[in-house]
Design an enzyme around this catalytic site. Structure first.
Site, PDB file in Angstrom:
ATOM      1  N   ASP A 102     -37.990  50.395  31.848  1.00 47.39           N
ATOM      2  CA  ASP A 102     -36.981  50.283  30.670  1.00 47.39           C
ATOM      3  C   ASP A 102     -37.698  49.867  29.569  1.00 47.39           C
ATOM      4  O   ASP A 102     -37.861  48.833  28.903  1.00 47.39           O
ATOM      5  CB  ASP A 102     -36.017  48.762  31.031  1.00 47.39           C
ATOM      6  CG  ASP A 102     -35.244  48.606  29.858  1.00 47.39           C
ATOM      7  OD1 ASP A 102     -34.812  49.556  29.057  1.00 47.39           O
ATOM      8  OD2 ASP A 102     -34.731  47.558  29.850  1.00 47.39           O
ATOM      9  N   LYS A 118     -36.794  51.757  26.765  1.00 47.37           N
ATOM     10  CA  LYS A 118     -35.773  52.340  25.930  1.00 47.37           C
ATOM     11  C   LYS A 118     -36.428  53.216  24.824  1.00 47.37           C
ATOM     12  O   LYS A 118     -36.380  53.267  23.559  1.00 47.37           O
ATOM     13  CB  LYS A 118     -35.113  51.242  25.049  1.00 47.37           C
ATOM     14  CG  LYS A 118     -34.367  50.202  26.046  1.00 47.37           C
ATOM     15  CD  LYS A 118     -33.423  49.238  25.085  1.00 47.37           C
ATOM     16  CE  LYS A 118     -32.601  48.528  26.208  1.00 47.37           C
ATOM     17  NZ  LYS A 118     -33.390  47.627  27.243  1.00 47.37           N
ATOM     18  N   ASP A 127     -38.186  58.047  20.463  1.00 48.24           N
ATOM     19  CA  ASP A 127     -39.138  58.698  19.382  1.00 48.24           C
ATOM     20  C   ASP A 127     -38.931  60.056  19.340  1.00 48.24           C
ATOM     21  O   ASP A 127     -37.945  60.572  19.780  1.00 48.24           O
ATOM     22  CB  ASP A 127     -40.578  58.282  19.725  1.00 48.24           C
ATOM     23  CG  ASP A 127     -41.381  58.006  18.494  1.00 48.24           C
ATOM     24  OD1 ASP A 127     -41.424  58.840  17.595  1.00 48.24           O
ATOM     25  OD2 ASP A 127     -42.370  56.793  18.566  1.00 48.24           O
TER      26      ASP A 127
HETATM   27  O1  O7M Z   1     -29.273  39.601  32.875  1.00 47.64           O
HETATM   28  P1  O7M Z   1     -30.087  39.240  31.699  1.00 47.64           P
HETATM   29  O2  O7M Z   1     -29.236  39.198  30.427  1.00 47.64           O
HETATM   30  O3  O7M Z   1     -30.904  38.318  31.791  1.00 47.64           O
HETATM   31  O4  O7M Z   1     -30.846  40.712  31.403  1.00 47.64           O
HETATM   32  C1  O7M Z   1     -30.333  42.133  31.189  1.00 47.64           C
HETATM   33  C2  O7M Z   1     -31.406  43.198  31.310  1.00 47.64           C
HETATM   34  O5  O7M Z   1     -30.840  44.189  30.875  1.00 47.64           O
HETATM   35  C3  O7M Z   1     -32.431  42.778  30.011  1.00 47.64           C
HETATM   36  O6  O7M Z   1     -33.718  43.288  30.594  1.00 47.64           O
HETATM   37  C4  O7M Z   1     -32.012  43.414  28.793  1.00 47.64           C
HETATM   38  O7  O7M Z   1     -32.872  43.967  28.068  1.00 47.64           O
HETATM   39  C5  O7M Z   1     -31.506  44.611  29.626  1.00 47.64           C
HETATM   40  N1  O7M Z   1     -30.013  45.351  28.719  1.00 47.64           N
HETATM   41  C6  O7M Z   1     -29.160  44.614  28.480  1.00 47.64           C
HETATM   42  O8  O7M Z   1     -29.111  43.474  28.500  1.00 47.64           O
HETATM   43  N2  O7M Z   1     -28.286  45.209  27.508  1.00 47.64           N
HETATM   44  C7  O7M Z   1     -28.334  46.605  27.407  1.00 47.64           C
HETATM   45  O9  O7M Z   1     -27.219  46.951  26.716  1.00 47.64           O
HETATM   46  C8  O7M Z   1     -29.108  47.318  27.961  1.00 47.64           C
HETATM   47  C9  O7M Z   1     -30.195  46.543  28.617  1.00 47.64           C
HETATM   48  C10 O7M Z   1     -30.969  47.564  29.352  1.00 47.64           C
HETATM   49  O10 O7M Z   1     -31.373  47.322  30.491  1.00 47.64           O
HETATM   50  O11 O7M Z   1     -31.152  48.698  28.865  1.00 47.64           O
HETATM   51  C11 O7M Z   1     -31.802  49.721  29.865  1.00 47.64           C
END
Ligand code: O7M
Length: 211
Positions: free
Chosen positions: A58, A60, A63
């Site tokens: 992950d 994201k 670029d």
């Molecule tokens: O369950 P949590 O809230 O502790 O963690 C959620 C995980 O999902 C954390 O790694 C976030 O960075 C990711 N995430 C989101 O919470 N919201 C999003 O919109 C997108 C992500 C994600 O995983 O994007 C790929």
């Protein structure tokens, strides 16, 4: 069967490996992001690979095409099985991530809409829908959509059809796993599992509510 993906956002290598190992019987994949990789180094991928579960990067990725290509090549060379990229960068940049993933036999998922409250500022008003269309156009394996807004998952599902939807925002962010699990292909869960007194027990509980 809805998958359960552990979001392993802890900062200590020993703790990360212990949590992953204890939860492994109840989860389908592990999502590794900046917190864990920046804290422990990329070698964490090799440590986790021993569990035999798919590892999702992950990062994201967001670029220009050439930089996206370099990032994704590094991701798959490190041993990841999938990468998560942003779609707002446009079709050429997103397509690069998909092409690199597929050239390694891996998968690429595009963030269509995020789960936090502020995400509505830019993702609503048609943008998330356009990103979902882009995900289809560039042949991504699926999208990321918010467990905090099940009605948005339903809307985005109309656009992407049978492609995979992975959904974060369950538990700590307020999303209801029961409501979301039947709408998506996998729920992404971080704090509810890794910050629980007994992460394995929580993972097991969540694995049971899956459709
Ligand atoms: O369950 P949590 O809230 O502790 O963690 C959620 C995980 O999902 C954390 O790694 C976030 O960075 C990711 N995430 C989101 O919470 N919201 C999003 O919109 C997108 C992500 C994600 O995983 O994007 C790929």
């Amino acid at each position: 069967m809805t998958e359960l993906i552990l979001s392993l956002d802890v900062l200590d290598k020993t703790e990360a490996c212990a949590i992953a190992k204890s939860c492994a019987p109840y989860i389908d994949a592990i999502k590794v992001g900046y917190p864990l990789v920046l804290a422990t180094g990329l070698s964490i991928v090799r440590d986790l690979a021993d569990l035999g579960l798919p590892l999702i990067a992950d990062f994201k990725v967001a670029d220009i095409p050439n930089t996206n290509r370099l990032i994704c090549e590094a991701v798959f060379s490190a041993g990841f099985d999938a990468v998560i990229a942003h779609g707002f960068v446009g079709p050429d940049a997103a397509r690069t991530c998909v092409e690199v993933a597929h050239s390694h036999g891996g998968a690429a998922y595009i963030v269509a809409e995020m789960s936090h409250p502020g995400a509505t500022e830019f993702f609503h008003g048609g943008v998330a829908e356009r990103i979902a269309e882009l995900a289809v156009a560039v042949r991504a394996d699926g999208i990321i959509a918010p467990a905090t807004r099940p009605e948005r998952i339903v809307r985005l599902r109309e656009i992407i059809g049978k492609k995979t939807i992975y959904s974060p925002g369950v538990g700590a962010q307020g999303g209801d796993p029961d409501a979301v699990a039947r709408l998506v292909d996998g729920i992404i869960v971080g704090r509810s599992i890794y910050a629980a007194e007994d992460p394995a027990a929580e993972a097991e509980r969540l694995s049971r509510i899956r459709r």
